[in-house]
Write a protein that holds these residues in place. Sequence first.
Motif, short mmCIF file in Angstrom:
data_model
loop_
_atom_site.label_atom_id
_atom_site.label_comp_id
_atom_site.label_asym_id
_atom_site.label_seq_id
_atom_site.Cartn_x
_atom_site.Cartn_y
_atom_site.Cartn_z
N ILE A 299 49.89 19.05 3.20
CA ILE A 299 49.56 19.59 1.88
C ILE A 299 49.78 21.10 1.92
O ILE A 299 49.06 21.81 2.62
CB ILE A 299 48.08 19.28 1.49
N GLU A 300 50.80 21.56 1.20
CA GLU A 300 51.16 22.99 1.29
C GLU A 300 50.03 23.92 0.88
O GLU A 300 49.79 24.94 1.50
CB GLU A 300 52.41 23.26 0.45
N GLN A 301 49.31 23.54 -0.21
CA GLN A 301 48.22 24.41 -0.68
C GLN A 301 47.14 24.58 0.39
O GLN A 301 46.55 25.65 0.52
CB GLN A 301 47.54 23.82 -1.95
N LEU A 302 46.92 23.50 1.16
CA LEU A 302 45.88 23.56 2.22
C LEU A 302 46.44 24.17 3.50
O LEU A 302 45.69 24.65 4.35
CB LEU A 302 45.35 22.16 2.52
N GLY A 303 47.77 24.10 3.65
CA GLY A 303 48.39 24.60 4.88
C GLY A 303 48.11 23.72 6.08
O GLY A 303 48.15 24.15 7.23
N ARG A 304 47.80 22.44 5.82
CA ARG A 304 47.51 21.52 6.93
C ARG A 304 47.75 20.07 6.49
O ARG A 304 48.00 19.80 5.33
CB ARG A 304 46.08 21.68 7.42
N TYR A 305 47.65 19.16 7.47
CA TYR A 305 47.81 17.73 7.18
C TYR A 305 46.49 17.16 6.67
O TYR A 305 45.42 17.58 7.08
CB TYR A 305 48.22 16.97 8.45
N LYS A 306 46.63 16.18 5.78
CA LYS A 306 45.45 15.51 5.23
C LYS A 306 45.68 14.01 5.39
O LYS A 306 46.80 13.53 5.30
CB LYS A 306 45.34 15.88 3.75
N LYS A 307 44.59 13.27 5.63
CA LYS A 307 44.74 11.81 5.72
C LYS A 307 44.61 11.21 4.32
O LYS A 307 43.70 11.53 3.58
CB LYS A 307 43.67 11.22 6.63
N LEU A 308 45.56 10.32 3.98
CA LEU A 308 45.50 9.62 2.70
C LEU A 308 44.80 8.28 2.93
O LEU A 308 45.30 7.44 3.69
CB LEU A 308 46.92 9.36 2.17
N SER A 309 43.65 8.12 2.31
CA SER A 309 42.89 6.87 2.54
C SER A 309 43.24 5.82 1.48
O SER A 309 42.49 4.89 1.24
CB SER A 309 41.40 7.17 2.54
N TYR A 310 44.43 5.98 0.84
CA TYR A 310 44.86 5.09 -0.24
C TYR A 310 44.72 3.61 0.12
O TYR A 310 44.96 3.21 1.25
CB TYR A 310 46.34 5.32 -0.60
N ARG A 311 44.42 2.84 -0.91
CA ARG A 311 44.38 1.39 -0.73
C ARG A 311 45.81 0.85 -0.82
O ARG A 311 46.46 0.94 -1.87
CB ARG A 311 43.49 0.77 -1.82
N VAL A 312 46.29 0.33 0.28
CA VAL A 312 47.64 -0.26 0.34
C VAL A 312 47.47 -1.69 0.88
O VAL A 312 47.07 -1.89 2.01
CB VAL A 312 48.57 0.54 1.28
N VAL A 313 47.74 -2.66 0.02
CA VAL A 313 47.54 -4.06 0.39
C VAL A 313 48.68 -4.51 1.31
O VAL A 313 49.86 -4.33 0.99
CB VAL A 313 47.52 -4.95 -0.88
#
Length: 368
Positions: free
Chosen positions: A263-277
């Motif tokens: 995430i460019e605004q954060l300047g770091r990686y973020k975990k996506l906890s999205y629901r993916v079936v």
Amino acid sequence: MVMGATGSKLEKALGDQFPEGERYFGLENFGNTCYCNSVLQALYFCVPFREQLLEYYSNNKNVGEAEENLLTCLADLFNQINSSKKKTGVIAPKRFVQRVKKQNELFRSYMHQDAHEFLNFLLNELVDILEKEANAKDSPGTSSQSEKIANGSSHLHVNGVQKEPHITWIHKSFQGLLTNETRCLRCETVTARDETFFDLSVDIEQNSSITSCLKNFSSTETLNAEDKFFCDKCCSLQEAQKRMKIKKPPNVLVIHLKRFKYIEQLGRYKKLSYRVVFPLELKLSNTLENADAEYSLFAVVVHVGSGPNHGHYISLVKSHSHWLLFDDENVDIFDESAVQTFFGSAQEYSSNTDHGYILFYENLGGRS
């Protein structure tokens, strides 16, 4: 380490249903080595891979002067589990982990590592070793072959004749073929380029499914403005349409969900906890060129935790007709209907941080 209470508990839980000749062993953790343990369990229950590795072990166990490498360490570990007198217990994969750290400085620290990076490294390393062995057999006494492989040359010359790269049993299990098609919108010429893969890394969206992720993976993209395509026929940059299709599906389809996003605004990686079936049975139709392929889920590497730089990995594995959960030393029986608890979360903030990360599917038509 001796078999603890978990082992006997598992045997009691399975009772008469304990599969003949099967072994369920937990793996000891050597300080943040869950990324390795979870991938090893998925590979152990990938039957064609295990059978080939055990065959490799039995063919090479008497070769006294052979030097230790990642393949011999892994074959040794799988054989230890497979030939154990006990049905359940815990094994310490110490030699294997030491070898991984020796081979790749990325895995030397005690920091949280990425299970997908480890899987990629492991399969490619095993292929390299098998190719070097095959080429040494083809032309004993010449060191140029292994040097060429080390330098990244896949086409070898033997006695002046170009030789195709060796197809190993790892290729036979995991390798599929993608075709990358680009159509020039001016002259309609289609340029196709094939490329091989051991796994597919797919982008994910909230409240989606593996099928829709794969559809997006194969969707048509228009190349224009700064992204124009150089068309050889028009001899100039042109607008074009590009798409990726699976030309030849692998026997074992490994799908990596891109849960870690920069995430460019954060300047770091973020975990996506999205629901993916991810279904237990998967059909590849719209992503596949001229064919259908049916797959059955047999393993899931799960990332536990809310961020990319810390957390834990466990694996869910289907063995014979039941599911098991492997969490380092612990092995538990697991209800098939509970697999869906690892799809992810429909809310942005959720207390459930256990999300499917790498999926292993077996091609039902590709059993050989």
